[in-house]
Write a protein that holds these residues in place. Structure first.
Motif, PDB file in Angstrom:
ATOM      1  N   THR A 199    -103.309  -0.112  40.519  1.00 21.64           N
ATOM      2  CA  THR A 199    -103.866   0.509  41.715  1.00 21.64           C
ATOM      3  C   THR A 199    -103.635   2.005  41.631  1.00 21.64           C
ATOM      4  O   THR A 199    -102.802   2.475  40.856  1.00 21.64           O
ATOM      5  N   PHE A 200    -104.396   2.754  42.412  1.00 24.74           N
ATOM      6  CA  PHE A 200    -104.202   4.197  42.449  1.00 24.74           C
ATOM      7  C   PHE A 200    -104.455   4.685  43.857  1.00 24.74           C
ATOM      8  O   PHE A 200    -105.181   4.065  44.625  1.00 24.74           O
ATOM      9  N   SER A 201    -103.821   5.810  44.205  1.00 30.23           N
ATOM     10  CA  SER A 201    -103.937   6.318  45.563  1.00 30.23           C
ATOM     11  C   SER A 201    -104.558   7.705  45.629  1.00 30.23           C
ATOM     12  O   SER A 201    -104.762   8.239  46.715  1.00 30.23           O
ATOM     13  N   VAL A 256    -117.986  12.530  37.387  1.00 35.51           N
ATOM     14  CA  VAL A 256    -116.764  11.996  36.790  1.00 35.51           C
ATOM     15  C   VAL A 256    -115.746  11.728  37.905  1.00 35.51           C
ATOM     16  O   VAL A 256    -115.479  12.600  38.735  1.00 35.51           O
ATOM     17  N   VAL A 257    -115.198  10.528  37.905  1.00 36.98           N
ATOM     18  CA  VAL A 257    -114.140  10.132  38.847  1.00 36.98           C
ATOM     19  C   VAL A 257    -112.932   9.708  38.024  1.00 36.98           C
ATOM     20  O   VAL A 257    -113.072   8.950  37.074  1.00 36.98           O
ATOM     21  N   GLU A 258    -111.765  10.207  38.396  1.00 37.04           N
ATOM     22  CA  GLU A 258    -110.529   9.784  37.737  1.00 37.04           C
ATOM     23  C   GLU A 258    -109.502   9.422  38.800  1.00 37.04           C
ATOM     24  O   GLU A 258    -109.198  10.229  39.674  1.00 37.04           O
ATOM     25  N   GLY A 259    -109.000   8.200  38.719  1.00 33.29           N
ATOM     26  CA  GLY A 259    -107.970   7.749  39.651  1.00 33.29           C
ATOM     27  C   GLY A 259    -106.606   7.848  39.017  1.00 33.29           C
ATOM     28  O   GLY A 259    -106.422   7.473  37.860  1.00 33.29           O
ATOM     29  N   THR A 260    -105.639   8.365  39.797  1.00 34.05           N
ATOM     30  CA  THR A 260    -104.270   8.496  39.295  1.00 34.05           C
ATOM     31  C   THR A 260    -103.278   7.919  40.282  1.00 34.05           C
ATOM     32  O   THR A 260    -103.598   7.654  41.412  1.00 34.05           O
ATOM     33  N   GLY A 288    -128.719   7.296  35.843  1.00 30.21           N
ATOM     34  CA  GLY A 288    -127.674   6.459  36.426  1.00 30.21           C
ATOM     35  C   GLY A 288    -126.871   5.623  35.470  1.00 30.21           C
ATOM     36  O   GLY A 288    -126.028   4.832  35.920  1.00 30.21           O
ATOM     37  N   GLY A 289    -127.080   5.764  34.157  1.00 26.61           N
ATOM     38  CA  GLY A 289    -126.238   5.033  33.215  1.00 26.61           C
ATOM     39  C   GLY A 289    -124.781   5.361  33.487  1.00 26.61           C
ATOM     40  O   GLY A 289    -124.435   6.495  33.809  1.00 26.61           O
ATOM     41  N   SER A 290    -123.889   4.375  33.371  1.00 18.87           N
ATOM     42  CA  SER A 290    -122.489   4.622  33.724  1.00 18.87           C
ATOM     43  C   SER A 290    -121.535   3.906  32.786  1.00 18.87           C
ATOM     44  O   SER A 290    -121.916   2.983  32.062  1.00 18.87           O
ATOM     45  N   PHE A 291    -120.299   4.361  32.816  1.00 19.86           N
ATOM     46  CA  PHE A 291    -119.233   3.795  31.987  1.00 19.86           C
ATOM     47  C   PHE A 291    -117.934   3.861  32.776  1.00 19.86           C
ATOM     48  O   PHE A 291    -117.618   4.894  33.369  1.00 19.86           O
ATOM     49  N   GLU A 292    -117.201   2.752  32.808  1.00 20.94           N
ATOM     50  CA  GLU A 292    -115.910   2.702  33.487  1.00 20.94           C
ATOM     51  C   GLU A 292    -114.795   2.536  32.474  1.00 20.94           C
ATOM     52  O   GLU A 292    -114.935   1.779  31.516  1.00 20.94           O
ATOM     53  N   ILE A 293    -113.717   3.264  32.694  1.00 20.18           N
ATOM     54  CA  ILE A 293    -112.516   3.127  31.870  1.00 20.18           C
ATOM     55  C   ILE A 293    -111.467   2.496  32.769  1.00 20.18           C
ATOM     56  O   ILE A 293    -110.925   3.148  33.655  1.00 20.18           O
ATOM     57  N   ASP A 294    -111.240   1.196  32.568  1.00 19.75           N
ATOM     58  CA  ASP A 294    -110.276   0.527  33.428  1.00 19.75           C
ATOM     59  C   ASP A 294    -109.394  -0.453  32.678  1.00 19.75           C
ATOM     60  O   ASP A 294    -108.193  -0.395  32.800  1.00 19.75           O
ATOM     61  N   SER A 295    -109.950  -1.341  31.900  1.00 18.75           N
ATOM     62  CA  SER A 295    -109.117  -2.315  31.217  1.00 18.75           C
ATOM     63  C   SER A 295    -109.784  -2.753  29.923  1.00 18.75           C
ATOM     64  O   SER A 295    -110.886  -3.301  29.984  1.00 18.75           O
ATOM     65  N   ARG A 323    -103.456   8.313  34.285  1.00 14.68           N
ATOM     66  CA  ARG A 323    -104.770   7.741  34.623  1.00 14.68           C
ATOM     67  C   ARG A 323    -104.654   6.244  34.869  1.00 14.68           C
ATOM     68  O   ARG A 323    -104.023   5.516  34.133  1.00 14.68           O
ATOM     69  N   LYS A 324    -105.291   5.786  35.945  1.00 16.56           N
ATOM     70  CA  LYS A 324    -105.358   4.358  36.266  1.00 16.56           C
ATOM     71  C   LYS A 324    -106.788   3.834  36.185  1.00 16.56           C
ATOM     72  O   LYS A 324    -107.022   2.639  36.051  1.00 16.56           O
ATOM     73  N   PHE A 325    -107.768   4.759  36.272  1.00 21.70           N
ATOM     74  CA  PHE A 325    -109.176   4.387  36.298  1.00 21.70           C
ATOM     75  C   PHE A 325    -109.992   5.646  36.058  1.00 21.70           C
ATOM     76  O   PHE A 325    -109.575   6.745  36.417  1.00 21.70           O
ATOM     77  N   ALA A 326    -111.155   5.496  35.461  1.00 26.24           N
ATOM     78  CA  ALA A 326    -112.103   6.604  35.368  1.00 26.24           C
ATOM     79  C   ALA A 326    -113.511   6.023  35.295  1.00 26.24           C
ATOM     80  O   ALA A 326    -113.717   4.914  34.799  1.00 26.24           O
ATOM     81  N   ALA A 327    -114.472   6.764  35.829  1.00 28.13           N
ATOM     82  CA  ALA A 327    -115.880   6.369  35.756  1.00 28.13           C
ATOM     83  C   ALA A 327    -116.703   7.619  35.495  1.00 28.13           C
ATOM     84  O   ALA A 327    -116.399   8.703  35.991  1.00 28.13           O
TER      85      ALA A 327
END
Length: 102
Positions: free
Chosen positions: A13-15, A98-102, A72-79, A39-43
């Protein structure tokens, strides 16, 4: 055949998150994300009309990586979670979100 339950899966999880638009100059590798051990997540979302090539690393090369289609092509970095630098390149000027969750 017996059914096996491997147990609970704990998802990260990230806040906090950063949300930016990154302009890409024609045929020039551009940094999207710096390496980040927190980093916990990125899109990444292609906001333009031309294809964008995303590379897991500091330098992107056209056609050698993950191609995000225009519109609208997209890529998620999560697991599994990649913590290194991310870069992109496109044949003509465009932008990506670009979204990055920490």
């Amino acid at each position: 055949m017996p059914i096996s339950n491997p147990g609970s899966v704990i998802l990260p999880t990230f806040s906090a998150a950063s949300n930016v638009s990154v302009a890409l100059t024609a045929a020039t590798s551009t940094s999207l994300l710096a390496a980040n051990p927190n980093r916990k997540f990125a899109a990444i979302v292609n906001n333009g009309s031309v294809d964008v090539t995303v590379a897991l690393g500091s330098t992107a090369t056209a056609g050698a990586g993950i191609v995000l289609k225009g519109g609208g092509g997209s890529f998620e970095i999560d697991s599994p979670l990649y913590l290194g630098a991310v870069s992109a390149i496109a044949a003509s000027a465009t932008s990506v979100g670009v979204v990055e969750g920490t």
